[in-house]
Write a protein that holds these residues in place. Structure first.
Motif, mmCIF file in Angstrom:
data_model
loop_
_atom_site.group_PDB
_atom_site.id
_atom_site.type_symbol
_atom_site.label_atom_id
_atom_site.label_comp_id
_atom_site.label_asym_id
_atom_site.label_seq_id
_atom_site.Cartn_x
_atom_site.Cartn_y
_atom_site.Cartn_z
ATOM 1 N N THR A 57 30.520 32.624 25.205
ATOM 2 C CA THR A 57 29.754 32.199 26.382
ATOM 3 C C THR A 57 28.413 31.641 25.942
ATOM 4 O O THR A 57 28.056 31.680 24.764
ATOM 5 C CB THR A 57 29.496 33.393 27.327
ATOM 6 N N ASN A 58 27.639 31.162 26.879
ATOM 7 C CA ASN A 58 26.278 30.712 26.607
ATOM 8 C C ASN A 58 25.261 31.803 26.950
ATOM 9 O O ASN A 58 24.073 31.533 27.005
ATOM 10 C CB ASN A 58 25.967 29.442 27.419
ATOM 11 N N ASN A 59 25.735 32.999 27.166
ATOM 12 C CA ASN A 59 24.873 34.119 27.521
ATOM 13 C C ASN A 59 23.966 34.466 26.339
ATOM 14 O O ASN A 59 24.447 34.679 25.229
ATOM 15 C CB ASN A 59 25.745 35.322 27.899
ATOM 16 N N GLU A 111 24.812 37.816 24.359
ATOM 17 C CA GLU A 111 26.114 37.991 23.717
ATOM 18 C C GLU A 111 25.976 38.561 22.302
ATOM 19 O O GLU A 111 26.727 39.439 21.906
ATOM 20 C CB GLU A 111 26.876 36.673 23.667
#
Length: 58
Positions: free
Chosen positions: A4-6, A9
């Motif tokens: 993800t682009n979190n 993460e």
């Protein structure tokens, strides 16, 4: 590899070093000392022994 682009993460992938709480032991010399079922209070097995009438059960 990122899924993800979190921004968190990478933090979520880190290994945890928390070992948890050490197991509490029953008081030394009590009837629960050495009992494998000890969870902080007397268990059902201990209470059954206390409910038995003294003697033959007559």
């Amino acid at each position: 590899m990122r899924f993800t682009n979190n921004p968190y993460e990478g933090f979520m992938k880190e290994k945890s070093y928390f070992k948890g709480m050490p197991p509490s032991l029953p008081p030394k010399g009590s009837r629960c000392d050495g009992c494998p079922y000890w969870r902080g209070i007397g268990c059902v097995f201990c209470y059954r022994e206390q409910l038995k009438p003294p003697g033959n059960g007559r």
